[in-house]
Design a protein around this motif. Sequence first.
Motif, PDB file in Angstrom:
ATOM      1  N   VAL A   1      67.519  23.132  34.979  1.00  0.00           N
ATOM      2  CA  VAL A   1      66.834  24.423  34.845  1.00  0.00           C
ATOM      3  C   VAL A   1      67.784  25.537  35.277  1.00  0.00           C
ATOM      4  CG1 VAL A   1      64.595  23.359  35.247  1.00  0.00           C
ATOM      5  CG2 VAL A   1      65.809  24.389  37.162  1.00  0.00           C
ATOM      6  N   SER A   2      67.554  26.715  34.754  1.00  0.00           N
ATOM      7  CA  SER A   2      68.439  27.836  35.068  1.00  0.00           C
ATOM      8  C   SER A   2      67.733  28.991  35.757  1.00  0.00           C
ATOM      9  CB  SER A   2      69.103  28.356  33.786  1.00  0.00           C
ATOM     10  OG  SER A   2      68.120  28.770  32.856  1.00  0.00           O
ATOM     11  N   ARG A   3      66.398  29.002  35.716  1.00  0.00           N
ATOM     12  CA  ARG A   3      65.649  30.133  36.265  1.00  0.00           C
ATOM     13  C   ARG A   3      64.523  29.596  37.150  1.00  0.00           C
ATOM     14  NH1 ARG A   3      63.817  31.769  31.886  1.00  0.00           N
ATOM     15  NH2 ARG A   3      65.749  32.809  31.258  1.00  0.00           N
ATOM     16  N   VAL A   4      64.478  30.075  38.386  1.00  0.00           N
ATOM     17  CA  VAL A   4      63.511  29.526  39.342  1.00  0.00           C
ATOM     18  C   VAL A   4      62.730  30.650  40.018  1.00  0.00           C
ATOM     19  CG1 VAL A   4      65.045  27.568  39.794  1.00  0.00           C
ATOM     20  CG2 VAL A   4      65.091  29.547  41.347  1.00  0.00           C
ATOM     21  N   ALA A   5      61.635  30.271  40.645  1.00  0.00           N
ATOM     22  CA  ALA A   5      60.882  31.167  41.528  1.00  0.00           C
ATOM     23  C   ALA A   5      60.948  30.599  42.929  1.00  0.00           C
ATOM     24  CB  ALA A   5      59.432  31.280  41.075  1.00  0.00           C
ATOM     25  N   VAL A   6      61.030  31.464  43.923  1.00  0.00           N
ATOM     26  CA  VAL A   6      61.095  31.065  45.325  1.00  0.00           C
ATOM     27  C   VAL A   6      59.786  31.437  46.004  1.00  0.00           C
ATOM     28  CG1 VAL A   6      62.230  31.461  47.541  1.00  0.00           C
ATOM     29  CG2 VAL A   6      63.606  31.268  45.453  1.00  0.00           C
ATOM     30  N   ALA A   7      59.124  30.439  46.588  1.00  0.00           N
ATOM     31  CA  ALA A   7      57.901  30.650  47.361  1.00  0.00           C
ATOM     32  C   ALA A   7      58.215  30.265  48.797  1.00  0.00           C
ATOM     33  CB  ALA A   7      56.768  29.798  46.808  1.00  0.00           C
ATOM     34  N   ALA A   8      58.522  31.253  49.621  1.00  0.00           N
ATOM     35  CA  ALA A   8      59.030  30.995  50.962  1.00  0.00           C
ATOM     36  C   ALA A   8      58.006  31.322  52.041  1.00  0.00           C
ATOM     37  CB  ALA A   8      60.305  31.820  51.208  1.00  0.00           C
TER      38      ALA A   8
ATOM     39  N   ALA B   1      63.869  34.270  39.210  1.00  0.00           N
ATOM     40  CA  ALA B   1      62.921  35.142  38.520  1.00  0.00           C
ATOM     41  C   ALA B   1      62.100  35.964  39.506  1.00  0.00           C
ATOM     42  CB  ALA B   1      61.992  34.306  37.637  1.00  0.00           C
ATOM     43  N   SER B   2      61.787  35.385  40.677  1.00  0.00           N
ATOM     44  CA  SER B   2      61.003  36.108  41.681  1.00  0.00           C
ATOM     45  C   SER B   2      61.176  35.424  43.030  1.00  0.00           C
ATOM     46  CB  SER B   2      59.518  36.146  41.309  1.00  0.00           C
ATOM     47  OG  SER B   2      58.971  34.836  41.294  1.00  0.00           O
ATOM     48  N   THR B   3      61.000  36.199  44.085  1.00  0.00           N
ATOM     49  CA  THR B   3      61.072  35.672  45.446  1.00  0.00           C
ATOM     50  C   THR B   3      59.905  36.235  46.236  1.00  0.00           C
ATOM     51  OG1 THR B   3      63.483  35.549  45.389  1.00  0.00           O
ATOM     52  CG2 THR B   3      62.453  35.522  47.556  1.00  0.00           C
ATOM     53  N   ARG B   4      59.149  35.339  46.865  1.00  0.00           N
ATOM     54  CA  ARG B   4      58.002  35.764  47.669  1.00  0.00           C
ATOM     55  C   ARG B   4      58.193  35.281  49.098  1.00  0.00           C
ATOM     56  NH1 ARG B   4      52.531  37.110  46.920  1.00  0.00           N
ATOM     57  NH2 ARG B   4      51.199  36.495  48.650  1.00  0.00           N
ATOM     58  N   GLY B   5      58.128  36.190  50.059  1.00  0.00           N
ATOM     59  CA  GLY B   5      58.138  35.832  51.467  1.00  0.00           C
ATOM     60  C   GLY B   5      56.731  35.906  52.029  1.00  0.00           C
ATOM     61  N   SER B   6      56.445  35.064  53.031  1.00  0.00           N
ATOM     62  CA  SER B   6      55.096  35.009  53.604  1.00  0.00           C
ATOM     63  C   SER B   6      54.995  35.607  54.999  1.00  0.00           C
ATOM     64  CB  SER B   6      54.616  33.551  53.641  1.00  0.00           C
ATOM     65  OG  SER B   6      54.603  32.995  52.354  1.00  0.00           O
ATOM     66  N   GLY B   7      56.131  36.001  55.566  1.00  0.00           N
ATOM     67  CA  GLY B   7      56.098  36.687  56.849  1.00  0.00           C
ATOM     68  C   GLY B   7      55.906  35.802  58.064  1.00  0.00           C
TER      69      GLY B   7
ATOM     70  N   ALA C   1      48.544  26.976  48.048  1.00  0.00           N
ATOM     71  CA  ALA C   1      48.395  28.428  47.900  1.00  0.00           C
ATOM     72  C   ALA C   1      49.750  29.121  47.875  1.00  0.00           C
ATOM     73  CB  ALA C   1      47.531  28.974  49.037  1.00  0.00           C
ATOM     74  N   LEU C   2      50.671  28.655  48.721  1.00  0.00           N
ATOM     75  CA  LEU C   2      52.014  29.225  48.745  1.00  0.00           C
ATOM     76  C   LEU C   2      52.701  29.048  47.397  1.00  0.00           C
ATOM     77  CD1 LEU C   2      54.505  30.356  50.339  1.00  0.00           C
ATOM     78  CD2 LEU C   2      55.044  27.973  50.904  1.00  0.00           C
ATOM     79  N   ALA C   3      52.625  27.840  46.846  1.00  0.00           N
ATOM     80  CA  ALA C   3      53.286  27.564  45.573  1.00  0.00           C
ATOM     81  C   ALA C   3      52.678  28.382  44.438  1.00  0.00           C
ATOM     82  CB  ALA C   3      53.208  26.077  45.259  1.00  0.00           C
ATOM     83  N   ARG C   4      51.356  28.463  44.422  1.00  0.00           N
ATOM     84  CA  ARG C   4      50.697  29.258  43.373  1.00  0.00           C
ATOM     85  C   ARG C   4      51.102  30.729  43.464  1.00  0.00           C
ATOM     86  NH1 ARG C   4      45.812  27.084  45.456  1.00  0.00           N
ATOM     87  NH2 ARG C   4      45.256  25.091  44.495  1.00  0.00           N
ATOM     88  N   ALA C   5      51.096  31.258  44.669  1.00  0.00           N
ATOM     89  CA  ALA C   5      51.405  32.677  44.862  1.00  0.00           C
ATOM     90  C   ALA C   5      52.851  32.990  44.513  1.00  0.00           C
ATOM     91  CB  ALA C   5      51.115  33.073  46.313  1.00  0.00           C
ATOM     92  N   GLY C   6      53.734  32.014  44.716  1.00  0.00           N
ATOM     93  CA  GLY C   6      55.157  32.258  44.482  1.00  0.00           C
ATOM     94  C   GLY C   6      55.634  31.921  43.091  1.00  0.00           C
ATOM     95  N   ASP C   7      54.791  31.306  42.276  1.00  0.00           N
ATOM     96  CA  ASP C   7      55.184  30.953  40.910  1.00  0.00           C
ATOM     97  C   ASP C   7      55.384  32.221  40.074  1.00  0.00           C
ATOM     98  OD1 ASP C   7      55.783  29.461  38.671  1.00  0.00           O
ATOM     99  OD2 ASP C   7      53.717  28.849  38.282  1.00  0.00           O
ATOM    100  N   HIS C   8      56.131  32.060  38.993  1.00  0.00           N
ATOM    101  CA  HIS C   8      56.379  33.173  38.068  1.00  0.00           C
ATOM    102  C   HIS C   8      56.384  32.595  36.659  1.00  0.00           C
ATOM    103  CE1 HIS C   8      58.556  36.335  35.894  1.00  0.00           C
ATOM    104  NE2 HIS C   8      58.210  37.153  36.879  1.00  0.00           N
ATOM    105  N   PRO C   9      55.791  33.284  35.690  1.00  0.00           N
ATOM    106  CA  PRO C   9      55.715  32.720  34.330  1.00  0.00           C
ATOM    107  C   PRO C   9      57.078  32.432  33.703  1.00  0.00           C
ATOM    108  CG  PRO C   9      54.968  35.025  34.382  1.00  0.00           C
ATOM    109  CD  PRO C   9      55.065  34.562  35.798  1.00  0.00           C
ATOM    110  N   ASP C  10      58.118  33.137  34.133  1.00  0.00           N
ATOM    111  CA  ASP C  10      59.452  32.913  33.564  1.00  0.00           C
ATOM    112  C   ASP C  10      60.233  31.818  34.282  1.00  0.00           C
ATOM    113  OD1 ASP C  10      59.008  34.927  31.740  1.00  0.00           O
ATOM    114  OD2 ASP C  10      59.963  36.474  32.974  1.00  0.00           O
TER     115      ASP C  10
END
Length: 238
Positions: free
Chosen positions: A119-126, A148-154, A171-180
Amino acid sequence: MTAIGFLYPGHSAEDDYPRIEMMLAAPDVRLPLVHTDIGTDAHRVDALLEMGSADRLAAGVEELRLAGAEAVVWACTSASFVFGHDGAQEQIRELARTAGLPASSTSFAFAHAVRELGVSRVAVAATYPVDVADLFHDFLKSAGTEVASTRGSGIITAAEVGTWGRAEVLALARAGDHPDAQAVLLPDTALHTAEHLVELERELGKPVLTANQVTVWEGLRLAQRTVRAPRLGALFGG
């Protein structure tokens, strides 16, 4: 017998390692683990730089050698990528010199696992604060991965992350996912994920890479062992 040694910071989700060892269902694979002194438990740049210092990592190496380890992995993402790509590379070079063994870290495990999946494009759910999550984004880009996107949870401490269960992980994985994104990355070794990999991938409809999962895979890669374990997700042939 193949033994992969892990240096794990503190006490949070280290029980994922014996769990993964059982899920591998390979009687000739052992995953000995040694705890390192973390100093201050904080997802804060200064604390992470100290956590990943050469002296702290070196202290656990002899115990892993005595356990018969053929390779050693620094089982921490944040206290490796916080050094930047070049600094994280020097960290594992120093670890390899000290151990006299092939070495890597969870940060590089993610980079290698992304390539393994093709894969070449990822989303980060941190779980991390946003500023620390952004440093992982930068590390991945330096390793050639489009983010494609990066989400921090604080979340500041590994201790808090270690209390999260199935509901929080999903919930973390769902929130951090990105359609691309072609895959989703959960980069904290303090997060219990081994038991949830199949459900995570089914829920998101794409590969999911988690810190303890890729760390074990990386150790096996260093030892030139391939183990198929469908319960551990697409990375292990699931």
